[in-house]
Design a protein around this motif. Sequence first.
Motif, PDB file in Angstrom:
ATOM      1  N   VAL A 273      19.007   3.468   5.216  1.00  0.00           N
ATOM      2  CA  VAL A 273      17.820   2.804   5.752  1.00  0.00           C
ATOM      3  C   VAL A 273      18.125   1.340   6.029  1.00  0.00           C
ATOM      4  O   VAL A 273      18.846   0.683   5.268  1.00  0.00           O
ATOM      5  CB  VAL A 273      16.611   2.937   4.784  1.00  0.00           C
ATOM      6  N   ALA A 274      17.618   0.858   7.154  1.00  0.00           N
ATOM      7  CA  ALA A 274      17.707  -0.561   7.506  1.00  0.00           C
ATOM      8  C   ALA A 274      16.369  -0.958   8.104  1.00  0.00           C
ATOM      9  O   ALA A 274      15.966  -0.414   9.135  1.00  0.00           O
ATOM     10  CB  ALA A 274      18.837  -0.815   8.507  1.00  0.00           C
ATOM     11  N   VAL A 275      15.685  -1.877   7.454  1.00  0.00           N
ATOM     12  CA  VAL A 275      14.368  -2.333   7.904  1.00  0.00           C
ATOM     13  C   VAL A 275      14.457  -3.823   8.214  1.00  0.00           C
ATOM     14  O   VAL A 275      14.700  -4.640   7.325  1.00  0.00           O
ATOM     15  CB  VAL A 275      13.289  -2.065   6.836  1.00  0.00           C
ATOM     16  N   GLY A 276      14.311  -4.186   9.485  1.00  0.00           N
ATOM     17  CA  GLY A 276      14.352  -5.585   9.877  1.00  0.00           C
ATOM     18  C   GLY A 276      15.743  -6.185   9.846  1.00  0.00           C
ATOM     19  O   GLY A 276      15.887  -7.402   9.764  1.00  0.00           O
ATOM     20  N   MET A 277      16.767  -5.360   9.934  1.00  0.00           N
ATOM     21  CA  MET A 277      18.148  -5.838   9.886  1.00  0.00           C
ATOM     22  C   MET A 277      18.837  -5.746  11.241  1.00  0.00           C
ATOM     23  O   MET A 277      19.653  -6.599  11.599  1.00  0.00           O
ATOM     24  CB  MET A 277      18.917  -5.038   8.839  1.00  0.00           C
ATOM     25  N   LEU A 278      18.517  -4.730  12.043  1.00  0.00           N
ATOM     26  CA  LEU A 278      19.234  -4.496  13.292  1.00  0.00           C
ATOM     27  C   LEU A 278      19.103  -5.668  14.256  1.00  0.00           C
ATOM     28  O   LEU A 278      20.025  -5.941  15.041  1.00  0.00           O
ATOM     29  CB  LEU A 278      18.726  -3.212  13.949  1.00  0.00           C
ATOM     30  N   GLU A 279      17.973  -6.376  14.208  1.00  0.00           N
ATOM     31  CA  GLU A 279      17.755  -7.521  15.093  1.00  0.00           C
ATOM     32  C   GLU A 279      18.837  -8.587  14.932  1.00  0.00           C
ATOM     33  O   GLU A 279      19.069  -9.396  15.832  1.00  0.00           O
ATOM     34  CB  GLU A 279      16.394  -8.165  14.807  1.00  0.00           C
ATOM     35  N   HIS A 280      19.506  -8.603  13.765  1.00  0.00           N
ATOM     36  CA  HIS A 280      20.520  -9.618  13.476  1.00  0.00           C
ATOM     37  C   HIS A 280      21.951  -9.123  13.687  1.00  0.00           C
ATOM     38  O   HIS A 280      22.888  -9.904  13.563  1.00  0.00           O
ATOM     39  CB  HIS A 280      20.378 -10.091  12.023  1.00  0.00           C
ATOM     40  N   VAL A 281      22.105  -7.847  13.991  1.00  0.00           N
ATOM     41  CA  VAL A 281      23.444  -7.265  14.092  1.00  0.00           C
ATOM     42  C   VAL A 281      24.154  -7.712  15.369  1.00  0.00           C
ATOM     43  O   VAL A 281      25.336  -8.042  15.355  1.00  0.00           O
ATOM     44  CB  VAL A 281      23.362  -5.725  14.021  1.00  0.00           C
ATOM     45  N   GLY A 282      23.437  -7.735  16.484  1.00  0.00           N
ATOM     46  CA  GLY A 282      24.038  -8.043  17.775  1.00  0.00           C
ATOM     47  C   GLY A 282      24.485  -6.768  18.464  1.00  0.00           C
ATOM     48  O   GLY A 282      25.143  -5.916  17.853  1.00  0.00           O
ATOM     49  N   ALA A 283      24.150  -6.614  19.748  1.00  0.00           N
ATOM     50  CA  ALA A 283      24.435  -5.374  20.465  1.00  0.00           C
ATOM     51  C   ALA A 283      25.920  -5.048  20.486  1.00  0.00           C
ATOM     52  O   ALA A 283      26.311  -3.873  20.517  1.00  0.00           O
ATOM     53  CB  ALA A 283      23.887  -5.464  21.895  1.00  0.00           C
TER      54      ALA A 283
END
Length: 428
Positions: A273-283
């Motif tokens: 699970v990842a909540v509110g983390m993907l926005e910081h990963v970078g495409a």
Amino acid sequence: MSQERTQAYAKAMSGGAECAPLELESRPALGGKVFSAEKLLLVRMMESLGNPPLDLVLWDGQEIESRRKSAAARVLIRDRGALLNLIANPELGFGEMYTAERIEVQGNLVDCIEAIYRALPRSDRGQIGKKLLAPFNGPLRNTQPRARRNSHHHYDIGNDFYKLWLDRDMVYTSAYFSNPTMGLEEAQAAKLDYVCRKLRLAPGETVLETGCGWGALALHMAKHYGVTVKAYNISKEQIAYARERARAEGLEGRVQFIEDDYRNVGGVFDAFVAVGMLEHVGADQYQALGVVIDRSLSSAGRGLIHSIGRDRPGPTTPWIERNIFPGGCPPSLSQMMQIFEPFGFSVLDVENLRLHYAKTLEHWSQRYEANVGRVAQMFDPAFVRTWRLYLAGSLAAFRSGDMQLFQVSFARTGHNRIPWTRQYLYSP
């Protein structure tokens, strides 16, 4: 605010060595002559923005009235330098000039920004300047060292600041309002439980969480669903807070908070699970995240990613990139598929909870405004205005549909232990 924190914040706001601050003219006295060419450029700028229903007031008292019957707000431009910065790059200039008190909004700030978002053309027509600036405005590659610096910029400015306006469990992602009249605490608890139901957790299972914030979800999963959790985060202050909570609640044996990058995860788990983390990963790092999930999930593993998103790929607003979330990039659904498609994952469910985030931001904004005096004591007036604009702009973006909130559930391809209907989501 301590001298060290003031210096750290000033450096972060200037972008450090990698992001030069916007060049500003010294602020002239009000009353300088406005040239017809400047007014023409301002009119052209408003046309390129779709002529939002705003009245513009210049420093000499001249007014450019909205072409609509009623204006959502009046925008006062206090000097020529502010005008030129606004015309040169509206997305960056408005925020920089607002923070510097060289642009004022007379009226409701959220309504003002929402009016702009709703007026903006939805096609790429007329966006040549924006495309030309994109290489300079976009985020840099999120290597592990840069990811740590980006996290420190936003999350390590002090837990006491976030305590002023988040809920009691310090959940810094969208709540879930099964009833719009719910309070923030109740709605955040409902979100934690909603995520757990989507993951279909069972006692004795193991869960990997990446980007765990202040630890609320990991502790909720362990306490209420009987699972064991490994939670990764690169924010020192958040990890310290989460570990203290685990000790206080007697959950140290069930939840392990690890200060490390998600790319260094080890072990095999039943759920991810990842909540509110993907926005910081970078495409550019989505496939790297897919590799991590693939090597970490068991043969019957499943997962959920909860992320701010957008309808189609696009760069982060440059003011947000510079001042709030360096390295941030909310993805489109097509971009998110780069996590799943190469690794044999099946998407089971996609839900858009956009208006839930708008409602969450209403609560956050109200709590923030109720505590601006304390925020000013902790930081300074520029910080107060920066975060006011950030919260207002985010609320406007979710209301207008410029931002989405995706929850994507997935599992190994061919795994058939999946719900027959969605009834399990609504009957806890």
